[in-house]
Each structure stands twice: as structure tokens, then as C-alpha cells.
Write an enzyme that holds these catalytic residues in place. Sequence first.
Site, mmCIF file in Angstrom:
data_model
loop_
_atom_site.group_PDB
_atom_site.id
_atom_site.type_symbol
_atom_site.label_atom_id
_atom_site.label_comp_id
_atom_site.label_asym_id
_atom_site.label_seq_id
_atom_site.Cartn_x
_atom_site.Cartn_y
_atom_site.Cartn_z
ATOM 1 C CD GLU A 150 -99.557 78.170 -37.361
ATOM 2 O OE1 GLU A 150 -98.517 77.518 -37.509
ATOM 3 O OE2 GLU A 150 -100.435 77.883 -36.523
ATOM 4 C CE LYS A 221 -94.265 77.080 -34.678
ATOM 5 N NZ LYS A 221 -95.387 76.155 -34.990
ATOM 6 C CB CYS A 274 -98.523 77.548 -33.833
ATOM 7 S SG CYS A 274 -99.500 76.057 -33.549
#
Length: 402
Positions: A150, A221, A274
Site C-alpha cells: 500500500e 479501498k 491495509c
Amino acid sequence: VLLFAALFALLEWTRGHVLTGFPWNPAGAGWAAGSAMSQFASVAGVYGLGLVTVAAVSAFAPLMDAGPRRPRLIAAGLGVLTLGGLFAFGAARLSSAQVVETPTLVRLVQADIPQDYKWSPEAYQAILGRYLELTSRPAEALPDVVIWPEGALPTTANDLFSSPDAEAVAAALQTGQTLLAGLSRAEADPSAETGARYYNSLFALHDEGAAGLRIGPIYDKHRLVPFGEYLPLGDLMSKIGVRSLVHVPADFSAGPAPAPISLANAPSVQPLICYEALYPGFTPATAATRPAWIVNVSNDAWFGKTSGPRQHLNLASYRALETGLPVARATPTGVSAMIDPWGRIVEGRRLDPGQAGIIDVRLPQPAPPTLYGRWGDLGFAILMVIMLTAGRRRAGNGDPGR
């Protein structure tokens, strides 16, 4: 005991869901992922495992109480039996767990980039060069998929792909390879306050030889970090000055609900960026939509020299346990590893904080769909109802004077 365990588990579930939730280190994840004690998560998920664990260990509490000895010993004995049952179930499951390699070769890249170094302007070329060198490093076999973490580069995808550096990225790949790279991106939107929307994304970049890089698909995301990637009640918080305190100059926008993406040279994959890997239930489980693996890219450099990266690895490994899918995990400096469908690190190979390098590993074949993958939190809900009912009945029959 049962009532306490049920209410404790209910509060944990609430913590993981309300206001987007923050399910960091639930009780079930107290067991090391991949161990025999962790395998019950394949049936009832990490919340169900936590419920049973808390009930079992709480059964020893009456030993410290006054009153008749026999009921207290029975409670403790049931706790021992429950813990023994968890171990027996997990040991039996692991005894038949055979990792079968697929032809897909995956390269995990960990460049060991500290967070405080990453955003210094003079560091950009050095960081880019480190990723390119690790990506193109020779090996016995050519990796099919290369994975960057990321926020791998301190720039946006918009700036990268409009600069000569995009050619350098293409040059680091060979024809037929796919790069999965975590990059932020901006998308013009006149309705947005800043004139654009920003996304934390995972890009699939496929090298098509003379035709160059094919960009896409892109995963945005979905579950954002409060006060890290967006400011809850942003307009109000900006007016009272909170935005300047938490260093969120502009919010990221949430992408659509997680769904697998297709790759040109590898099985379909579910990206989790994440802390999305903290959440059970993000990965489809039905035969029509179930991917073959999960990719978790994360910037664990934020944790610094703490236990955070190892905790994050353990939590992400529970997604493998719950789904029966392997998890490929890449961080800039954290713990990068390939995790098998039973939550174990493949071949014991990993890159820990402070280490730079690559891991070339064959993608494991998925295990059969798990009960949790099919039912979700239904098993946890059934256990909750049983314990709440039994606990309330027992409490109602207790001595009011106690």
C-alpha cells in the site's frame, strides 16, 4: 459464566461494526493464527472463536468463589473440556491440511521504507529505484505476479503514469508479468469540495510487451480508517478545527463494496487494503464469486518499532482461516509473507520489520469452502443465542442474595 461470555462477545462484535468499526485484536485472535486452537475460526469466525474461548477460560472464575464446591469444579471441568475440544478439532483439521502449489509464481516485495523517510522530497528517486531493483531481480523462474505494498511510492498514480517513471516501471517488468501496486489516485469531480475525489487504490499493471503497460483493473479501498483517511463528520470537524489537528487535509473517498478482480495471468483475487484485512466477511464465498486468493497490501511502516506489524499479520491470517483462501501480504516494512489457507506462513518464509528483500513463492491452491465462508456469522449468532438463553436462565435461578 455464559452470560458474561455472551455479553463480552456482543460488545466485541459491536466494536467491529459500529461507525465502520475497529476490530483490532478481538479475543479470538489471541490464539496464534495457524495454530490448532485457531482453526475453529473456519466454523464460526474470529468472533465465534472468541466467544467460545472467553466462555472456556471464564469457567475457571467460580473456583475463586464461595459456595458449594461441586458446581465450581464442574464449571472448571467444562472449561477444560471446551479448550481440549478446540485443540482436538484444530489438530484434526491440520492433520489433513496439505498445501498444494499452483503454477502461479508470486513475488512479494518489501523495500524497508521507514515512514519518516518516505515523504522527504529527495527520497523519491531512491525509493522508486529500490522497488524497481527488487521487482526486476533475477530468479530461477520468472514471477507471474509482483506485489508492491500500500502507498508504495510517495506520489499519486496520476503523477506516476504521466511521467517518464512509468516507462521505468514497465522496463522493470517482463512481457506477461503483472504488477499489483498500491497507489493513491485522484479522479476529477466538480461536485467535490476540492474539485477531485481521492482514492487509496490497488492497480493491476500488466506488461503486454510492445503494446506497453495495460492499466487496470483498479480496486479502490472500501473501508477507510477514521481520522487517518477520512474525518468523520468532516464539515463539522473542519469548522471547529479538528481537521488541522489530525492532519487530514482532504478525505479519501470510499470505493464500492469489495469484489474480486480478474488478472491477465493469474487466478481472480480479492484485494484487501491495509486494515480491511481486520474485517471478516469481505471475501465472497459462493462458487460463482469466490476468488482463488486474497492480496493484502498494507503500510505497516506507520507502526514504527512496535508489536503492531506482527499483530496485523496475525489478524490478516484469520481471513485465510475463515475463507480457506491463501493470503499474499506485502508491506513496505512490516511483515510480508504468503499465508496458506489454514493461516500458516508458507515454508516459514517472511520478511520482518527492518528487512528488505523479496519472497518468490508458488501460490497455494485454495482449501474447500469453509463453514464460515458459507454461513458467515450465523454460527456465531447461534452460539450467542444459546449462551444468552442458558446464561439468563441460570442467573435467574441463582440466589438473589449473592
